[in-house]
Write an enzyme that holds these catalytic residues in place. Structure first.
Site, mmCIF file in Angstrom:
data_model
loop_
_atom_site.group_PDB
_atom_site.id
_atom_site.type_symbol
_atom_site.label_atom_id
_atom_site.label_comp_id
_atom_site.label_asym_id
_atom_site.label_seq_id
_atom_site.Cartn_x
_atom_site.Cartn_y
_atom_site.Cartn_z
ATOM 1 N N TYR A 142 0.823 -1.206 0.000
ATOM 2 C CA TYR A 142 0.000 0.000 0.000
ATOM 3 C C TYR A 142 0.860 1.260 0.000
ATOM 4 O O TYR A 142 0.469 2.284 -0.559
ATOM 5 C CB TYR A 142 -0.893 0.046 1.247
ATOM 6 N N LYS A 189 2.658 -15.439 2.413
ATOM 7 C CA LYS A 189 2.906 -16.156 1.159
ATOM 8 C C LYS A 189 4.408 -16.433 1.135
ATOM 9 O O LYS A 189 5.140 -15.994 0.230
ATOM 10 C CB LYS A 189 2.437 -15.273 -0.020
ATOM 11 N N ASP A 221 -3.459 -18.156 0.240
ATOM 12 C CA ASP A 221 -4.456 -18.810 -0.629
ATOM 13 C C ASP A 221 -5.189 -19.913 0.142
ATOM 14 O O ASP A 221 -6.406 -20.057 0.059
ATOM 15 C CB ASP A 221 -3.815 -19.344 -1.929
ATOM 16 N N ASP A 245 -6.473 -6.885 4.072
ATOM 17 C CA ASP A 245 -7.585 -6.193 3.419
ATOM 18 C C ASP A 245 -8.520 -7.224 2.787
ATOM 19 O O ASP A 245 -9.740 -7.188 2.966
ATOM 20 C CB ASP A 245 -7.026 -5.240 2.345
ATOM 21 N N ASP A 249 -12.406 -8.780 4.333
ATOM 22 C CA ASP A 249 -13.688 -8.668 3.612
ATOM 23 C C ASP A 249 -14.314 -10.049 3.433
ATOM 24 O O ASP A 249 -15.527 -10.222 3.580
ATOM 25 C CB ASP A 249 -13.478 -8.034 2.222
HETATM 26 C C1 IPM Z 1 -10.388 -0.850 4.134
HETATM 27 C C2 IPM Z 1 -10.625 -0.220 2.798
HETATM 28 C C3 IPM Z 1 -9.434 0.656 2.461
HETATM 29 C C4 IPM Z 1 -8.221 -0.236 2.349
HETATM 30 C C5 IPM Z 1 -9.608 1.522 1.214
HETATM 31 C C6 IPM Z 1 -10.853 2.384 1.298
HETATM 32 C C7 IPM Z 1 -8.388 2.356 0.927
HETATM 33 O O1 IPM Z 1 -10.859 -1.173 1.826
HETATM 34 O O2 IPM Z 1 -10.314 -0.117 5.141
HETATM 35 O O3 IPM Z 1 -10.265 -2.070 4.207
HETATM 36 O O4 IPM Z 1 -7.971 -0.839 1.304
HETATM 37 O O5 IPM Z 1 -7.491 -0.347 3.334
HETATM 38 MN MN MN Z 2 -10.881 -3.206 2.558
#
Ligand code: IPM
Ligand code: MN
Length: 371
Positions: A142, A189, A221, A245, A249
């Protein structure tokens, strides 16, 4: 206690869910005799519209002076499909993480009994799921050097990690595992990436300081697969920025609604608390978004400021709304309540002024005549 809290409502549904979290903090202040003061600041697309920058300096300064930051959501569709946009709302959040040195992002994942039917996973798989992801937040790909060749045909993103960056977040994850079921899983990884091999080496070294914690490793993975196949096996997961990240999710869908999950980003100074959902622009202003992710983020904020009884009172109130069906549309499509009413019910539970059937009816009636 007196606490000064910066509130960044952000974009889309950010303002409406954050408003409920602030009401909940006010209810806590009333019930437990605290004084919370709030300072509202800009970040995201709304900040670009008003100031030209996604993160104005005033916001950074206010956050640095505060005891904690409560944040809603960021993002606007007008930037998403325009790769040439020079400024983006997300830059604000990334820059704020760097400025406040929020190096650890903590995302708890659990499945509510009352909501098992909403999960895309079978009930027997999600029973007993209760784990926490520690995601490194200010390093890795990042924040590494980025390049785009002059002809626009090649690009690179560098992934760099230092010992210090790995150690500080790993210590937090180990300590948290000690207070829980004492299992830490490092996700990396290491079969391919040099940075992952460094993570493994350093985390393995640190493990000697935490002999009561069992450490194991998963390639990312495989981890992505295990989170779906057997999520109950996890206690604390530790991972680098981008893997965190993605898998957080993925893990978020286990609970049945993205709208339920809170997160904390902590580091050297003031910490930041936000629901993990995005700005959900389609629902903006409709009073239908789920405020629970924001409200549970406020509970994490209270825990962070050592108000544990208060945090538990918020969680108990949330649990009550869930078990009693006082939920938003994402949880129950046929029998649901507006964002503001769910917030109201939670506040009344905290201040021990529960709303009766008639009160609720009147509230709904009043709302429907306003709308
Ligand atoms: C999160 C979001 C952020 C990230 C974005 C909005 C930059 O997806 O907080 O997980 O990728 O960290
Ligand atoms: Mn995110």
């Amino acid at each position: 206690m007196n606490k000064h809290i910066v509130v960044i409502e952000g974009d889309g549904i950010g303002p409406e869910v954050t408003a409920q979290a602030v009401r909940v903090l006010d209810a806590v202040a009333e019930q437990y005799n605290h004084e919370f003061t709030y300072e509202y600041c800009l970040m995201g697309a709304c900040a670009i519209d008003q100031t030209g920058h996604p993160l104005p300096n005033d916001t950074i300064e206010a956050c640095l002076r505060s005891d904690a930051v409560l944040f809603g959501a960021i993002g606007d569709p007008k930037y998403d499909n325009d790769p040439s946009a020079k400024v983006r709302p997300e830059q604000g959040l990334l820059q704020l993480r760097k400025s406040l040195q929020l190096f650890a992002n903590i995302r708890p994942v659990s499945a509510y009994d009352a909501l098992h039917h909403l999960s895309p996973l079978k009930t027997e798989r999600i029973k007993g799921v209760d784990f926490i992801i520690y995601r490194e937040l200010t390093g890795g790909i990042y924040f590494g050097e980025k390049t785009l060749s002059e002809d626009g045909n090649s690009a690179s993103d560098n992934c760099v990690y230092s010992r210090e960056e790995i150690e500080r977040v790993a210590h937090l994850a180990f300590r948290h595992a000690q207070q829980r079921r004492k299992k830490l899983t490092l996700v990396d990884k290491a079969n391919v990436l040099e940075t992952s091999r460094l993570w493994r080496k350093i985390v393995q070294e640190l493990a000697a300081q935490y002999p009561d914690v069992t450490l194991d490793y998963l390639f990312v993975d495989n981890a992505a697969m295990q989170i779906i196949l057997n999520p109950a096996q996890f206690d604390v997961i530790l991972t680098e920025n981008m893997f965190g990240d993605i898998i957080s999710d993925e893990a978020s869908v286990i609970s049945g609604s993205l709208g339920l999950l809170p997160s904390a980003s902590i580091g050297k100074g003031a910490a930041l608390f936000e629901p993990i959902h995005g700005s959900y622009p389609q629902a903006k202003g409709l009073d239908i978004a789920n405020p629970i992710g924001a409200i549970l983020s406020a509970a994490m904020l209270l825990d962070h400021l050592d108000m544990h009884t208060e945090a538990q009172a918020v969680r108990d109130a949330v649990q009550w709304t869930m078990t009693n069906g006082k939920v938003t549309k994402d949880i129950n499509a046929t029998n649901h309540y507006p964002t503001s009413v769910v917030g109201d019910i939670i506040c009344r539970h905290i201040t021990r002024k529960p709303i009766d059937k008639d009160g609720l009816k009147n509230l709904m009636l009043r709302l429907s005549t306003i709308i």
